[in-house]
Design a protein around this motif. Structure first.
Motif, PDB file in Angstrom:
ATOM      1  N   LEU A   8       0.855  -1.189   0.000  1.00  0.00           N
ATOM      2  CA  LEU A   8       0.000   0.000   0.000  1.00  0.00           C
ATOM      3  C   LEU A   8       0.887   1.234   0.000  1.00  0.00           C
ATOM      4  O   LEU A   8       1.733   1.400   0.887  1.00  0.00           O
ATOM      5  CB  LEU A   8      -0.915   0.004   1.224  1.00  0.00           C
ATOM      6  CG  LEU A   8      -1.666   1.302   1.550  1.00  0.00           C
ATOM      7  CD1 LEU A   8      -2.563   1.718   0.390  1.00  0.00           C
ATOM      8  CD2 LEU A   8      -2.488   1.136   2.814  1.00  0.00           C
ATOM      9  N   LEU A  52      -9.210   6.056   3.689  1.00  0.00           N
ATOM     10  CA  LEU A  52      -8.981   4.614   3.743  1.00  0.00           C
ATOM     11  C   LEU A  52     -10.026   3.921   4.612  1.00  0.00           C
ATOM     12  O   LEU A  52      -9.815   2.808   5.076  1.00  0.00           O
ATOM     13  CB  LEU A  52      -7.573   4.323   4.262  1.00  0.00           C
ATOM     14  CG  LEU A  52      -6.429   4.670   3.291  1.00  0.00           C
ATOM     15  CD1 LEU A  52      -5.077   4.456   3.955  1.00  0.00           C
ATOM     16  CD2 LEU A  52      -6.528   3.860   2.000  1.00  0.00           C
ATOM     17  N   LEU A  76      -2.268   0.033  -4.849  1.00  0.00           N
ATOM     18  CA  LEU A  76      -2.612  -1.179  -4.114  1.00  0.00           C
ATOM     19  C   LEU A  76      -2.011  -2.353  -4.878  1.00  0.00           C
ATOM     20  O   LEU A  76      -2.508  -2.725  -5.947  1.00  0.00           O
ATOM     21  CB  LEU A  76      -4.132  -1.330  -3.991  1.00  0.00           C
ATOM     22  CG  LEU A  76      -4.874  -0.145  -3.340  1.00  0.00           C
ATOM     23  CD1 LEU A  76      -6.373  -0.394  -3.353  1.00  0.00           C
ATOM     24  CD2 LEU A  76      -4.380   0.094  -1.924  1.00  0.00           C
ATOM     25  N   SER A 126     -14.274  -1.929   2.521  1.00  0.00           N
ATOM     26  CA  SER A 126     -13.264  -2.729   3.212  1.00  0.00           C
ATOM     27  C   SER A 126     -12.886  -3.958   2.390  1.00  0.00           C
ATOM     28  O   SER A 126     -11.706  -4.293   2.247  1.00  0.00           O
ATOM     29  CB  SER A 126     -13.774  -3.161   4.588  1.00  0.00           C
ATOM     30  OG  SER A 126     -12.863  -4.039   5.215  1.00  0.00           O
ATOM     31  N   LEU A 129     -10.569  -3.033  -0.490  1.00  0.00           N
ATOM     32  CA  LEU A 129      -9.183  -2.828  -0.083  1.00  0.00           C
ATOM     33  C   LEU A 129      -8.492  -4.148   0.220  1.00  0.00           C
ATOM     34  O   LEU A 129      -7.352  -4.382  -0.203  1.00  0.00           O
ATOM     35  CB  LEU A 129      -9.124  -1.911   1.146  1.00  0.00           C
ATOM     36  CG  LEU A 129      -9.506  -0.442   0.922  1.00  0.00           C
ATOM     37  CD1 LEU A 129      -9.539   0.306   2.252  1.00  0.00           C
ATOM     38  CD2 LEU A 129      -8.553   0.245  -0.031  1.00  0.00           C
ATOM     39  N   SER A 132      -7.879  -6.063  -3.035  1.00  0.00           N
ATOM     40  CA  SER A 132      -6.841  -5.417  -3.842  1.00  0.00           C
ATOM     41  C   SER A 132      -5.457  -5.668  -3.254  1.00  0.00           C
ATOM     42  O   SER A 132      -4.467  -5.734  -3.987  1.00  0.00           O
ATOM     43  CB  SER A 132      -7.092  -3.913  -3.929  1.00  0.00           C
ATOM     44  OG  SER A 132      -8.318  -3.640  -4.574  1.00  0.00           O
ATOM     45  N   PHE A 156     -10.612  -4.190   6.934  1.00  0.00           N
ATOM     46  CA  PHE A 156      -9.356  -3.490   6.670  1.00  0.00           C
ATOM     47  C   PHE A 156      -9.025  -2.543   7.812  1.00  0.00           C
ATOM     48  O   PHE A 156      -7.856  -2.372   8.161  1.00  0.00           O
ATOM     49  CB  PHE A 156      -9.460  -2.700   5.363  1.00  0.00           C
ATOM     50  CG  PHE A 156      -8.260  -1.842   5.094  1.00  0.00           C
ATOM     51  CD1 PHE A 156      -7.096  -2.383   4.580  1.00  0.00           C
ATOM     52  CD2 PHE A 156      -8.288  -0.475   5.378  1.00  0.00           C
ATOM     53  CE1 PHE A 156      -5.976  -1.598   4.350  1.00  0.00           C
ATOM     54  CE2 PHE A 156      -7.176   0.327   5.146  1.00  0.00           C
ATOM     55  CZ  PHE A 156      -6.022  -0.242   4.636  1.00  0.00           C
TER      56      PHE A 156
END
Length: 653
Positions: A8, A52, A76, A126, A129, A132, A156
């Protein structure tokens, strides 16, 4: 060097404002943001955290007055995305564009629910993320010791707690919600998951692999259906579309050039256009008056926001008075209290103690009145903000109308006007047609981009499947023991504490029940020095980051730390009376050398993990003697006197 499986990286933060945009750009490795207090330093990390998936953003008055929306460009696992979110309503769907900030107009956004209570058209943010970053979607037990315990999703946000040490947690005794039993229990399960020691990890990973294979097959099937349809419909190829876009742009440049030449010749003035001049005069007057009204409305908005802030401060003071009153002894015969900061004795003088002369109910009633006033002010703020938006919309409309009338006047006042008007109308008609054509071609380009993204996503998921297959095989062969994991993390922490160094750096470990640091054989929350807790809490998060790089855990490859110098002696040029007060500096942490060593340690991490990791640090100043060395890592320097890059994040406030 191993590649993090959850890479990240923050590329750019953009706060869209009513007057202009406020931009912060980041790079690999170490990023430093420093400057004076109340300049918006911490709000940068707060906005990143909000984009985020955090539930709230700290809405200080300049942000509330000038801000509109926020965008975050991220990588990501090397795939670029732009996250867009409404800063005034955290319940709105979060938009994600598969592109950089500059190119979001060329793609269709995905819309995600901000939390697991509200699903968006494309699912939960979430889950996006986690998928990913190739982190399995799992559930953990609410009560791990019970076989029939209920389970709850691991989000996440649960994982990101181990990547973000905010200014309230730096040096705090209750780091990672230690006193909140249910949250801390989930944090411990999250720690196990991140480090591949969760009891159910093999089963959860097998489920996630099955789900990823299903999604890959769905993407491939969707790609085949869409590509077949486009082929049967004789849809333009990507090369053909790009060629048409380029050709259309060239034609538009040519048309604009001709229109400009015609306009430059239309320079005449006759009395027959007096009505048009009068319209222009009235519009200009209306615009000027509206600017004044807008300024008044903005002033009222700012005053109400500041008044609300003062009311909230008064409530905090009253709450503090109630807490102090409850903590004070009932009579003079009760033992004296110990200061919670320095353990010195507090001697009470009831004659001069004004707090105990007020009843708690009186203070509570005053709090209710203040809250009522805040509710009224909230309504006024919304009304005034909407009023400002209406003024801005009217100004845009009237300015466009004014520009059109002025343009018409200029065109019609040429001595020989007709031929030029005819030519100009023809050119403008062609320009309008070309713009329509371009919009159609850009839509086709978006469709082609979407199709390509389907194929790319299928390939990405296949890479994730291969990586998870490898991890699953390793887990089946031998899951690492928790004692081994915390032992390795403790070794990294020990090396860090000896580098700073702290006094009596012995008895260093990680508690196998809480997974929090132990120093001098004392649990973290039992360390009495705020300075020592600051050093240890920062070292703990750094140790997790370094361990994650070495053993390829599920910890994202980013660390954000807010206010590094908390409780520390940061600069030997600061007078003693202005330093953070402690009765006795038994730890020697007022020595600025330790503060410098902390930054030197971060630089050493940058040199080792520059390619794969990112560290973002917010602080009030830089260590003396290291300003030049650290200058290449500084991404923002704020100063109220204008010495830095700007006076603050919102520098027109």
């Amino acid at each position: 060097m191993s590649k993090s499986s959850a890479k990240l990286k923050i590329n750019k933060l953009v706060l869209e404002g009513r007057d202009k945009n406020y931009v912060v750009e980041f790079h690999n490795g170490l990023n430093i943001i420093y400057g004076d207090s109340d300049t918006g330093k911490s709000s940068i990390l707060n906005l990143v955290n909000y984009l985020l998936g955090s539930k709230n953003v700290y809405m200080y008055e300049e942000l509330e007055i000038h801000g509109k929306e926020a965008l975050l460009e991220v990588l990501l696992n090397d795939e670029i995305f732009t996250i867009k979110r409404n800063i005034f309503n955290s319940n709105d769907f979060i938009e994600v564009y598969p592109s950089s900030i500059e190119n979001i107009k060329d793609t269709f956004p995905l819309e995600f629910g901000p939390d697991y209570k509200k699903m968006g058209p494309n699912g939960f943010f979430s889950d996006f993320l986690l998928e990913s970053l190739n982190i399995p979607l799992i559930e953990v037990k609410v009560a791990p010791t019970k076989a029939d315990s209920k389970t709850i999703r691991l989000s996440f946000r649960d994982i990101f707690k181990f990547c973000y040490l905010n200014q309230d947690d730096v040096g705090s005794k209750d780091m990672l919600d230690r006193k909140n039993f249910s949250v801390f229990t989930k944090n411990k399960e999250t720690f196990k998951f991140i480090h591949n020691v969760l009891d159910t990890q093999v089963l959860d990973m097998e489920k996630d692999l099955s789900e990823k294979r299903r999604k890959k097959n769905e993407l491939i099937a969707e790609y085949k259906i869409v590509s077949t349809f486009l082929r049967d419909a004789r849809f333009e190829t990507e090369d053909s579309i790009n060629h048409k876009i380029e050709q259309t742009n060239l034609e538009l440049i040519f048309i604009e050039s001709n229109i400009s030449k015609i306009n430059s010749t239309l320079l005449s003035d006759t009395e027959q256009f007096e009505d048009l001049r009068q319209d222009i005069f009235l519009l200009e007057k209306q615009i000027n008056e509206t600017h004044v009204e807008k300024s008044v409305k903005e002033t009222q908005l700012e005053q109400n926001i500041r008044l609300r802030k003062e009311y909230k401060k008064d409530i905090d003071k009253l709450n503090a008075s109630i807490e102090i009153k409850e903590a004070l002894p009932e009579n003079d015969e009760e033992p004296n209290l110990s200061c919670p900061l320095c353990d010195s004795i507090i001697i009470l003088d009831s004659k001069e103690n004004t707090i105990i002369q007020y009843e708690g109910r009186m203070l509570e009633n005053e709090i209710k009145k203040l809250k009522s006033r805040i509710n009224d002010i909230d309504g006024l703020i919304i009304e005034q903000r909407n009023g400002v938006y209406i003024f801005e919309e009217n100004l845009r409309k009237w300015k466009n109308e004014l520009a059109e009338k002025k343009n018409t006047l200029d065109m019609n006042t040429k001595q020989i006007i007709s031929p030029y008007l005819s030519q100009r109308d023809e050119m403008m008609s062609k320009r309008a047609a070309l713009h329509e054509t371009k919009q159609s071609i850009l839509y086709l380009h978006k469709v082609r981009t979407k199709l390509n993204k389907l194929n790319q996503n299928a390939e990405i998921i296949q890479e994730q499947i291969s990586e998870l297959d490898g991890k699953l095989e390793k887990l089946k062969k031998g899951t690492p023991e928790i004692e081994q994991v915390i032992g390795d993390i403790a070794d990294i922490l020990s090396e860090y504490l000896h580098t700073i160094p702290i006094l009596n750096a012995h008895g260093i470990s990680i508690n196998k029940n809480t997974f929090l640091p132990v120093v001098r054989n004392r649990d973290y929350h039992n360390l009495t020095s705020g300075g020592l807790r600051t050093i240890v809490s920062i070292g703990y998060f750094i140790s997790l980051l370094k361990y994650g790089d070495k053993y390829n855990t599920y910890l994202p490859s980013i660390l954000m730390i807010d206010t590094l110098g908390k409780y520390l002696g940061t600069n030997d040029t600061i007078p003693k009376k202005d330093r953070i007060r402690e009765i006795v500096d038994d730890e020697g942490l007022k020595d600025p050398e330790k503060y410098s060593n902390l930054y030197k340690y971060l630089v050493s991490i940058h040199e080792t993990l520059f390619e794969t990791h990112q560290i973002i640090v917010v602080d009030n100043q830089l260590p003396s003697g290291l300003e030049t060395t650290l200058s290449k890592y500084v991404v923002k320097h704020f100063s109220v006197d204008g010495i830095g890059d700007s006076k603050g994040l919102i520098d027109n406030a």
